[in-house]
Every structure is written in structure tokens, then in C-alpha cells.
Design a protein around this motif. Structure first.
Motif, short mmCIF file in Angstrom:
data_model
loop_
_atom_site.label_atom_id
_atom_site.label_comp_id
_atom_site.label_asym_id
_atom_site.label_seq_id
_atom_site.Cartn_x
_atom_site.Cartn_y
_atom_site.Cartn_z
N ALA A 147 49.46 81.06 34.31
CA ALA A 147 49.75 79.63 34.19
C ALA A 147 50.96 79.46 33.27
CB ALA A 147 48.53 78.88 33.68
N SER A 148 50.82 78.64 32.24
CA SER A 148 51.92 78.35 31.31
C SER A 148 51.36 77.48 30.20
CB SER A 148 53.04 77.61 32.03
OG SER A 148 53.95 77.02 31.11
N VAL A 149 52.02 77.50 29.05
CA VAL A 149 51.65 76.52 28.03
C VAL A 149 51.87 75.11 28.55
CG1 VAL A 149 52.00 78.02 26.04
CG2 VAL A 149 53.93 76.69 26.93
N GLY A 150 52.67 74.98 29.63
CA GLY A 150 52.82 73.69 30.29
C GLY A 150 51.53 73.18 30.90
N ALA A 151 50.51 74.05 31.00
CA ALA A 151 49.20 73.60 31.46
C ALA A 151 48.50 72.76 30.41
CB ALA A 151 48.33 74.79 31.83
N HIS A 152 48.96 72.85 29.16
CA HIS A 152 48.28 72.17 28.05
C HIS A 152 49.16 71.14 27.35
CE1 HIS A 152 44.96 74.94 28.47
NE2 HIS A 152 45.76 75.97 28.32
N GLU A 153 50.42 71.04 27.75
CA GLU A 153 51.32 70.09 27.11
C GLU A 153 52.41 69.68 28.09
OE1 GLU A 153 52.61 72.38 23.79
OE2 GLU A 153 53.91 73.67 24.96
N VAL A 154 52.93 68.50 27.88
CA VAL A 154 54.01 67.97 28.72
C VAL A 154 55.19 67.64 27.80
CG1 VAL A 154 54.70 66.22 30.40
CG2 VAL A 154 52.32 66.98 30.29
N TYR A 155 56.38 68.04 28.23
CA TYR A 155 57.58 67.72 27.47
C TYR A 155 58.61 67.14 28.44
CZ TYR A 155 58.06 72.52 29.14
OH TYR A 155 58.03 73.65 29.92
N PRO A 156 59.66 66.53 27.95
CA PRO A 156 60.64 65.93 28.85
C PRO A 156 61.14 66.94 29.87
CG PRO A 156 61.10 65.25 26.61
CD PRO A 156 60.01 66.29 26.53
N THR A 185 37.25 85.70 36.31
CA THR A 185 38.48 84.90 36.39
C THR A 185 39.15 84.87 35.03
OG1 THR A 185 37.39 82.81 35.86
CG2 THR A 185 37.50 83.42 38.18
N THR A 186 40.47 84.97 35.04
CA THR A 186 41.23 84.92 33.80
C THR A 186 42.50 84.10 34.02
OG1 THR A 186 40.46 87.13 33.14
CG2 THR A 186 42.42 86.27 32.03
N THR A 187 42.73 83.16 33.13
CA THR A 187 44.02 82.45 33.11
C THR A 187 44.85 83.01 31.98
OG1 THR A 187 43.01 80.43 33.97
CG2 THR A 187 45.16 80.22 32.93
N ILE A 188 46.03 83.51 32.30
CA ILE A 188 46.98 83.98 31.30
C ILE A 188 48.01 82.86 31.12
CG2 ILE A 188 48.67 85.74 30.70
CD1 ILE A 188 45.85 86.84 30.84
N THR A 189 48.19 82.41 29.89
CA THR A 189 49.01 81.24 29.61
C THR A 189 50.17 81.63 28.71
OG1 THR A 189 47.07 79.82 29.84
CG2 THR A 189 48.94 78.91 28.66
N PRO A 190 51.33 81.91 29.30
CA PRO A 190 52.48 82.32 28.49
C PRO A 190 53.24 81.14 27.90
CG PRO A 190 52.57 83.20 30.76
CD PRO A 190 51.58 82.08 30.73
N GLY A 191 53.82 81.39 26.73
CA GLY A 191 54.86 80.52 26.21
C GLY A 191 56.19 80.96 26.80
N THR A 192 57.25 80.85 26.03
CA THR A 192 58.57 81.21 26.55
C THR A 192 58.72 82.72 26.60
OG1 THR A 192 59.46 80.88 24.32
CG2 THR A 192 59.76 79.10 25.89
N VAL A 193 59.03 83.20 27.79
CA VAL A 193 59.09 84.64 28.08
C VAL A 193 60.42 84.95 28.76
CG1 VAL A 193 58.02 86.50 29.44
CG2 VAL A 193 56.59 84.77 28.34
N GLU A 194 60.93 86.13 28.51
CA GLU A 194 62.13 86.58 29.21
C GLU A 194 61.84 86.64 30.71
OE1 GLU A 194 63.04 90.33 27.48
OE2 GLU A 194 63.86 89.49 25.64
N SER A 195 62.56 85.84 31.49
CA SER A 195 62.33 85.80 32.93
C SER A 195 63.49 85.06 33.59
CB SER A 195 61.02 85.07 33.26
OG SER A 195 61.16 83.68 33.05
#
Length: 250
Positions: A147-156, A185-195
Motif C-alpha cells: 500500500a502506502s502511507v497515503g492509505a492513512h493520510e491525504v496531502y495536496p 494477509t499482510t499490508t506493507i505500507t511504505p513511506g518515501t522509497v527509491e522508485s
């Protein structure tokens, strides 16, 4: 180099990784193969998949590649069925394929919204639908969602992207509650990652915003290590979610 394949072969699993041609998917494939798992690489860029497969094999791992567009439900089902036909089972699907063309809502980049929904949400559902019958027949399996930290927060600029990642979190959590305990089941929630995710942003305002947001990055292997940890737990331990972000990201 001693790997898990040398010391603990009984734990080897057949793992399908979607979006395996770069970033988190590539790092996950490399790490899991080095640990002795049979890795099946799925993505649209077959040239990159072939190069990655050759690298894994040269390093002593086991890997095969399949062209895979997760927005094509039939294609996902066919790839999963082929994995089972070739290896006798599928133990894990890592639903990693995703896109992030951020933009403000008033930019009205509706086609990009549709793409995110197709890949990030429908692609996940297609993967789940393809593996569940096999998991039920086998008496077990593991669904991993990136997933993403965007699953838990919204920014502009993240409204639609965050919505798709919240959906990914919600779908995976719903599966956890509905499925037999033998299916983990596992949700992996990354912050900012090299990609490469930020490279696909076409909106100039979002591009500028992300340059600031992405000042602090962690390598993709940090996420691969989290996935490895979740897979390595005994069958009665279900790691529901891991949030991994740069120490400097607040």
C-alpha cells in the motif's frame, strides 16, 4: 555466500511478485530469491524481467518471468494458473504493481485517475481473485499488499492516489477478516522509497511538491526486508500491517 536456501530449504515458497520490473518489486524478488524462495516475476516490461531473472539465476536463485498486466483480469488468472501448473502450488502473491501520477483534483486529469483505479485497486482485486481458489484447495496461502502511507493520510495532489491506497488497505483487511485462518494477509505500507513512481507524474505542480516530499528516501530493499519478515513467520502468526518509512519522514 550462505543463503536461506542453503540452511532452511523446507521453508521455500512459490511467490508471485507483481510489478517486479523495478523498485520495490525488483528488490523483493532479489531478496526472496536469495533466501531460497521460488520467485515468479510479473510485469509488463519483459526486457527488464528477463535481465532480473538472469541475475537471480546467476546468483544461485530460482526465478521465472511472466508478462503480466494486472488490469487484465483474465491475464492475471492465467498467470496464476500457469504458476500452479508448473510448480504444483502458489504460496504467496505480492501485490506490488502500482502507479502514482499525482495531481490536484482541479487539474482534471481524469484519465490518470482511471489508470490509478485500474492498477492500484482493480489490479489488487484481480490478484486476490486469481489466488483464492488455489489457496482454498491447498489449505493455505499468503496475500501481501503493498500500500502506502497515503492509505492513512491525504496531502495536496494525493486525493485519488490516497483513495486507491486506502482501498488497497481496506480490501486486504477485509480479506483478513473473511478468510480462513490458513490464509494470511499482510499490508506493507511504505513511506518515501527509491522508485520510479514519481517519474510518472505529469502535473507540474505535483512534480514540484514531490521534490520536497521526497527529500528523504529509503532503499527499496527496506520494504523487501519487511515482506521477507512477514513471510518468514510461522503459520499461526499473521503480520497484519507493517509501516516502513524514512526516520526523517514525519
Amino acid at each position: 555466500m550462505t543463503t536461506k536456501a542453503d540452511t532452511n530449504t523446507q521453508t521455500a515458497k512459490v511467490v508471485l511478485v507483481t510489478g517486479a520490473s523495478s523498485g520495490i518489486g525488483e528488490a523483493t524478488a532479489l531478496r526472496l530469491a536469495a533466501e531460497g524462495h521460488q520467485v515468479v516475476l510479473g510485469a509488463r516490461r519483459t526486457d527488464r524481467l528477463q535481465a532480473l531473472t538472469e541475475k537471480i539465476k546467476a546468483d544461485g536463485g530460482q526465478a521465472t518471468a511472466q508478462r503480466l498486466d494486472v488490469t487484465d483480469r483474465d491475464a492475471v488468472r492465467d498467470v496464476v494458473d500457469e504458476v500452479v501448473e508448473e510448480h504444483g502450488r502458489i504460496d504467496v502473491i505480492v501485490n506490488n504493481a502500482g502507479i502514482m501520477p499525482l495531481s490536484r483534483l482541479d487539474a482534471l486529469l481524469v484519465d490518470e485517475w482511471d489508470q490509478m483505479i485500474d492498477v492500484n485497486v482493480k489490479g489488487l482485486l484481480h490478484g486476490i481473485a486469481a489466488v483464492l481458489p488455489h489457496f482454498a484447495r491447498q489449505g493455505g496461502g499468503h496475500v501481501v499488499t503493498v500500500a502506502s502511507v497515503g492509505a492513512h493520510e491525504v496531502y495536496p495532489t494525493s486525493a485519488v492516489y490516497s483513495a486507491t491506497k486506502f482501498a488497497a488497505w481496506a480490501i486486504t483487511e477485509g480479506l483478513r477478516m473473511e478468510a480462513d485462518p490458513s490464509i494470511r494477509t499482510t499490508t506493507i505500507t511504505p513511506g518515501t522509497v527509491e522508485s520510479e513512481l514519481a517519474e510518472h507524474i505529469s502535473d507540474p505542480g505535483a512534480q514540484t511538491y514531490m521534490k520536497t516530499f521526497r527529500r528523504n528516501l529509503i532503499p527499496a530493499d527496506a520494504i523487501a526486508r519487511a515482506i521477507s519478515f512477514a513471510l518468514d513467520q510461522p503459520a499461526d502468526v499473521d503480520v497484519n500491517e507493517i509501516i516502513v518509512r524514512p526516520a526523517a519522514q514525519r
